[in-house]
Scaffold this motif. Structure first.
Motif, PDB file in Angstrom:
ATOM      1  N   ARG A  73       0.914  -0.974   0.057  1.00  0.00           N
ATOM      2  CA  ARG A  73      -0.144  -0.037  -0.054  1.00  0.00           C
ATOM      3  C   ARG A  73       0.973   1.000   0.030  1.00  0.00           C
ATOM      4  NH1 ARG A  73      -3.977   0.045   4.803  1.00  0.00           N
ATOM      5  NH2 ARG A  73      -4.670   2.010   3.710  1.00  0.00           N
ATOM      6  N   ILE A  74       0.311   2.042  -0.624  1.00  0.00           N
ATOM      7  CA  ILE A  74       0.954   3.654  -0.916  1.00  0.00           C
ATOM      8  C   ILE A  74       1.194   4.136   0.760  1.00  0.00           C
ATOM      9  CG2 ILE A  74       1.316   5.739  -1.830  1.00  0.00           C
ATOM     10  CD1 ILE A  74       0.433   4.530  -4.443  1.00  0.00           C
ATOM     11  N   GLY A  75      -0.153   4.369   1.058  1.00  0.00           N
ATOM     12  CA  GLY A  75      -0.402   5.093   2.368  1.00  0.00           C
ATOM     13  C   GLY A  75      -0.379   6.499   1.956  1.00  0.00           C
ATOM     14  N   THR A  76       0.082   7.359   2.606  1.00  0.00           N
ATOM     15  CA  THR A  76       0.048   8.808   2.271  1.00  0.00           C
ATOM     16  C   THR A  76       1.183   9.546   1.886  1.00  0.00           C
ATOM     17  OG1 THR A  76      -1.627   9.200   3.828  1.00  0.00           O
ATOM     18  CG2 THR A  76      -0.746  11.075   3.118  1.00  0.00           C
ATOM     19  N   LEU A  77       1.065  10.117   0.690  1.00  0.00           N
ATOM     20  CA  LEU A  77       2.458  10.844   0.217  1.00  0.00           C
ATOM     21  C   LEU A  77       2.193  12.308   0.329  1.00  0.00           C
ATOM     22  CD1 LEU A  77       3.215   8.616  -2.884  1.00  0.00           C
ATOM     23  CD2 LEU A  77       4.257   8.724  -0.820  1.00  0.00           C
ATOM     24  N   ARG A  78       3.015  13.219   0.658  1.00  0.00           N
ATOM     25  CA  ARG A  78       2.694  14.386   0.857  1.00  0.00           C
ATOM     26  C   ARG A  78       3.940  15.359   0.179  1.00  0.00           C
ATOM     27  NH1 ARG A  78       1.555  12.754   6.010  1.00  0.00           N
ATOM     28  NH2 ARG A  78      -1.067  13.065   6.432  1.00  0.00           N
ATOM     29  N   THR A  79       3.597  16.461  -0.549  1.00  0.00           N
ATOM     30  CA  THR A  79       4.758  17.092  -0.930  1.00  0.00           C
ATOM     31  C   THR A  79       5.340  18.133  -0.144  1.00  0.00           C
ATOM     32  OG1 THR A  79       3.073  18.932  -1.852  1.00  0.00           O
ATOM     33  CG2 THR A  79       3.674  17.281  -3.311  1.00  0.00           C
ATOM     34  N   ALA A  80       4.568  18.493   1.117  1.00  0.00           N
ATOM     35  CA  ALA A  80       5.159  19.205   2.212  1.00  0.00           C
ATOM     36  C   ALA A  80       4.475  18.707   3.456  1.00  0.00           C
ATOM     37  CB  ALA A  80       5.088  20.742   1.917  1.00  0.00           C
ATOM     38  N   THR A  81       4.566  19.108   4.527  1.00  0.00           N
ATOM     39  CA  THR A  81       3.925  18.796   5.809  1.00  0.00           C
ATOM     40  C   THR A  81       3.108  19.808   6.223  1.00  0.00           C
ATOM     41  OG1 THR A  81       5.670  19.928   7.255  1.00  0.00           O
ATOM     42  CG2 THR A  81       6.142  17.497   6.824  1.00  0.00           C
TER      43      THR A  81
ATOM     44  N   GLY B 200       1.149  24.193   4.824  1.00  0.00           N
ATOM     45  CA  GLY B 200       1.267  25.021   3.615  1.00  0.00           C
ATOM     46  C   GLY B 200       0.708  24.574   2.536  1.00  0.00           C
ATOM     47  N   ALA B 201       1.233  24.993   1.331  1.00  0.00           N
ATOM     48  CA  ALA B 201       0.852  24.915   0.047  1.00  0.00           C
ATOM     49  C   ALA B 201       1.425  23.463  -0.252  1.00  0.00           C
ATOM     50  CB  ALA B 201       1.317  25.552  -1.095  1.00  0.00           C
ATOM     51  N   ARG B 202       0.502  22.596  -0.599  1.00  0.00           N
ATOM     52  CA  ARG B 202       1.065  21.005  -0.794  1.00  0.00           C
ATOM     53  C   ARG B 202       0.071  20.183  -1.528  1.00  0.00           C
ATOM     54  NH1 ARG B 202      -0.904  21.704   4.188  1.00  0.00           N
ATOM     55  NH2 ARG B 202      -2.378  19.954   4.917  1.00  0.00           N
TER      56      ARG B 202
ATOM     57  N   ILE C 146      -6.982  12.228  -3.684  1.00  0.00           N
ATOM     58  CA  ILE C 146      -5.851  13.498  -4.058  1.00  0.00           C
ATOM     59  C   ILE C 146      -6.373  14.619  -3.738  1.00  0.00           C
ATOM     60  CG2 ILE C 146      -4.470  14.632  -5.862  1.00  0.00           C
ATOM     61  CD1 ILE C 146      -4.832  12.251  -7.615  1.00  0.00           C
ATOM     62  N   LYS C 147      -5.629  15.344  -2.660  1.00  0.00           N
ATOM     63  CA  LYS C 147      -5.845  16.646  -2.181  1.00  0.00           C
ATOM     64  C   LYS C 147      -5.126  17.634  -2.448  1.00  0.00           C
ATOM     65  CE  LYS C 147      -8.336  14.574   1.847  1.00  0.00           C
ATOM     66  NZ  LYS C 147      -8.530  14.296   3.253  1.00  0.00           N
ATOM     67  N   VAL C 148      -5.593  18.858  -2.740  1.00  0.00           N
ATOM     68  CA  VAL C 148      -4.470  20.328  -3.109  1.00  0.00           C
ATOM     69  C   VAL C 148      -4.899  21.244  -1.965  1.00  0.00           C
ATOM     70  CG1 VAL C 148      -3.719  21.908  -4.660  1.00  0.00           C
ATOM     71  CG2 VAL C 148      -4.311  19.563  -5.291  1.00  0.00           C
ATOM     72  N   PHE C 149      -3.853  21.803  -1.203  1.00  0.00           N
ATOM     73  CA  PHE C 149      -4.028  22.778  -0.333  1.00  0.00           C
ATOM     74  C   PHE C 149      -3.421  24.208  -0.748  1.00  0.00           C
ATOM     75  CE2 PHE C 149      -4.477  18.797   1.939  1.00  0.00           C
ATOM     76  CZ  PHE C 149      -5.371  19.157   2.694  1.00  0.00           C
ATOM     77  N   ASP C 150      -3.738  25.330  -0.383  1.00  0.00           N
ATOM     78  CA  ASP C 150      -3.086  26.593  -0.677  1.00  0.00           C
ATOM     79  C   ASP C 150      -2.145  26.961   0.449  1.00  0.00           C
ATOM     80  OD1 ASP C 150      -4.339  27.803   1.390  1.00  0.00           O
ATOM     81  OD2 ASP C 150      -5.981  28.764   0.070  1.00  0.00           O
ATOM     82  N   GLU C 151      -1.420  28.175   0.230  1.00  0.00           N
ATOM     83  CA  GLU C 151      -0.332  28.296   1.132  1.00  0.00           C
ATOM     84  C   GLU C 151      -0.895  28.442   2.526  1.00  0.00           C
ATOM     85  OE1 GLU C 151      -1.851  32.132  -0.883  1.00  0.00           O
ATOM     86  OE2 GLU C 151      -1.254  30.208  -1.119  1.00  0.00           O
ATOM     87  N   ASN C 152      -2.175  28.770   2.782  1.00  0.00           N
ATOM     88  CA  ASN C 152      -2.726  28.811   4.104  1.00  0.00           C
ATOM     89  C   ASN C 152      -3.268  27.687   4.724  1.00  0.00           C
ATOM     90  OD1 ASN C 152      -2.375  31.735   4.136  1.00  0.00           O
ATOM     91  ND2 ASN C 152      -4.300  31.984   2.950  1.00  0.00           N
ATOM     92  N   GLY C 153      -3.142  26.559   3.982  1.00  0.00           N
ATOM     93  CA  GLY C 153      -3.402  25.134   4.346  1.00  0.00           C
ATOM     94  C   GLY C 153      -5.000  24.892   4.125  1.00  0.00           C
ATOM     95  N   THR C 154      -5.423  25.863   3.410  1.00  0.00           N
ATOM     96  CA  THR C 154      -7.062  25.522   2.932  1.00  0.00           C
ATOM     97  C   THR C 154      -7.126  24.702   1.832  1.00  0.00           C
ATOM     98  OG1 THR C 154      -7.279  27.673   3.845  1.00  0.00           O
ATOM     99  CG2 THR C 154      -9.053  26.719   2.302  1.00  0.00           C
ATOM    100  N   LEU C 155      -7.971  23.663   1.993  1.00  0.00           N
ATOM    101  CA  LEU C 155      -8.224  22.752   0.940  1.00  0.00           C
ATOM    102  C   LEU C 155      -8.860  23.199  -0.227  1.00  0.00           C
ATOM    103  CD1 LEU C 155      -8.197  19.374   0.048  1.00  0.00           C
ATOM    104  CD2 LEU C 155     -10.485  19.361   1.087  1.00  0.00           C
TER     105      LEU C 155
END
Length: 479
Positions: free
Chosen positions: A441-449, A451-453, A461-470
């Motif tokens: 299983r892949i589990g969870t992959l994050r581009t950053a812990t 902020g924007a990630r 698949i989830k995308v967040f802005d620099e404020n951490g808002t989905l």
């Protein structure tokens, strides 16, 4: 004179002589005493001979003293003899003392003693003692030698005709007998009135006798030049050697130089290699045809001591001092496994590279035979340790040096999951060309812990802005 009184009898006798001139005196005396009573008997004798001379240059003394005592009673009997000769000149002194004693006692003890002690002192007062002593008490016997050097020899003279007595030259080649002087009287410088007259360059005596390389011989002779007592060439005494397939050799042990007067050359020589027989040889070292003549007598050739005088088995372990047997005393391949006490060989005794594969029997090296870190690369020859030399489970962690196990040492499939410590495999230890090589299983992959990630989970698949808002959700929208 004998005196009897109170149940005892005693006799004594004294004889004394003395001569004196100024400070020079000579004396000789003898005292004898006997005594007997109801319990004991005793006999005593003392002899003394002395001489003393004192001048403005030296004070000299010499003496011979001897005492003999015999005694017996109901408990023991004993006899003792002491003899001493001594000489002194100013601060120099020398003496020889001999003691003999025998004792037997009622309680069953016996004792016998004998000894000779030689003592000297030089002008600086340095004393030197040597001698022999023997003791025997019926249960233990001792023989004590005190000396800087001990020489044991075979005193058989290998020259059976040393002086040509009665004009006989049996065994000699190259000698002409000479017995009396021109006046018809016995030659005064010969001990037995007979000499041999040597004029040839070389003279030999007797048959060949066996020798071994390294054997030593003592040679000596008395000699004097003929005629006016002078000779232009020296006289030599030694041995002629022969061997198989080698030329003969003539070796001198002593020589008399070309001088006048009686001489007594003496010395030793050693048998060289390749020779196995010898015979007595003398020589006048002049050219062939010379006219030099030497009168010779009392020729002596004797063997010096060798190891053959030691009885087989006489040298046992208790006769060897600690550390006296060194590597150069041990013949190659003479030390076998049965000569080595268990667990006596440790790392310190092994030379670098000395243990090779041929020295190790199969399966003999087990873990309990190896000290921690005791076998290093220096002790092993290349390829010395093969699989058949290792017992099962004999290689444990403490036997391995750091970084000693490389990929080349591991068999295919040798490392299974149970051999790996928890979390021991990190990303840098993985070599994969694509993710499909990993079946998990892949589990969870994050581009950053934070902020924007972008986050990728199993089915979303989830995308967040620099404020951490989905801002974007793809896939399972309920997550």
């Amino acid at each position: 004179m004998e005196v009897v009184a109170g149940g005892a009898a005693k006799s004594s006798d004294l004889t004394a002589l003395q001569s004196t001139v100024g400070s020079n005196k000579a004396a000789a005396d003898k005292q004898m005493t006997t005594l007997a009573d109801a319990d004991k008997a005793l006999g005593l004798r003392v002899d003394n001979v002395t001489a003393a001379a004192n001048t403005d240059r030296a004070a000299a003394q010499a003496g011979i003293n001897e005492a003999k005592i015999a005694a017996a009673d109901a408990k023991q009997s004993s006899a003792q003899s002491i003899n001493q000769v001594n000489a002194s000149l100013n601060s120099l002194s020398a003496s020889v003392t001999q003691v003999q004693q025998a004792t037997a006692t009622l309680d069953g003890k016996v004792s016998s003693k004998w000894g000779v002690i030689l003592e000297t002192a030089d002008a600086k007062g340095n004393r030197k003692v040597s001698g022999l002593q023997q003791f025997n008490d019926g249960s233990t016997s001792q023989f004590i030698i005190t000396a800087d050097q001990v020489m044991i020899g075979d005193f058989t003279n290998l020259c059976g005709n040393p002086s040509g007595v009665d004009g006989r030259l049996d065994g000699w080649v190259g000698a002409t007998p000479s017995a009396i002087s021109s006046s018809g009287r016995p030659m005064p410088w010969s001990d037995n009135n007979w000499v041999m007259s040597f004029s040839d360059r070389d003279q030999q005596y007797g048959n060949w006798f066996p020798v071994k390389p390294g054997d030593e011989f003592f040679v000596s002779a008395d000699c004097i030049p003929a005629g006016r007592g002078e000779a232009p060439y020296p006289f030599l005494i030694g041995l002629q050697f022969a061997g198989e397939g080698v030329a003969d050799a003539w070796i001198s042990g002593a020589q008399a130089p070309p001088a006048s007067g009686r001489q007594s050359p003496a010395g030793t020589l050693r048998v060289p290699s390749q020779f196995n027989r010898a015979r007595v040889w003398t020589s006048i070292q002049g050219p062939h045809g010379h006219n030099s003549i030497w009168h010779v007598w009392n020729v002596q050739v004797r063997r010096k001591s060798t190891g053959n005088l030691l009885v087989d088995g006489a040298i046992t372990t208790d006769k060897l001092t600690a550390g006296s047997v060194t590597a150069d005393k041990i013949a190659a391949n003479s030390v076998l496994a049965r000569h080595v006490v268990a667990e006596q060989i440790n790392t310190d005794h092994l030379a670098a590279g000395s243990i090779t594969a041929v020295k190790i029997a199969s399966n003999v090296i087990t873990a309990d035979k190896l000290a921690a870190s005791s076998i290093t690369t220096l002790n092993l020859a290349a390829g010395a340790v093969t699989t058949d030399k290792l017992a099962s489970n004999s290689i444990t962690t403490d036997k391995l040096a750091a970084n000693s196990v490389t990929a080349a040492n591991l068999a295919a499939g040798a490392i299974s999951a149970d051999k790996l410590a928890s979390k021991s495999i990190t990303a840098d230890k993985l070599a994969v060309g694509s993710l499909d090589a990993i079946t998990a299983r892949i589990g969870t992959l994050r581009t950053a812990t934070s902020g924007a990630r972008t986050e990728i989970s199993d089915n979303v698949i989830k995308v967040f802005d620099e404020n951490g808002t989905l801002r974007v959700r793809l896939g399972n929208l309920s997550l």
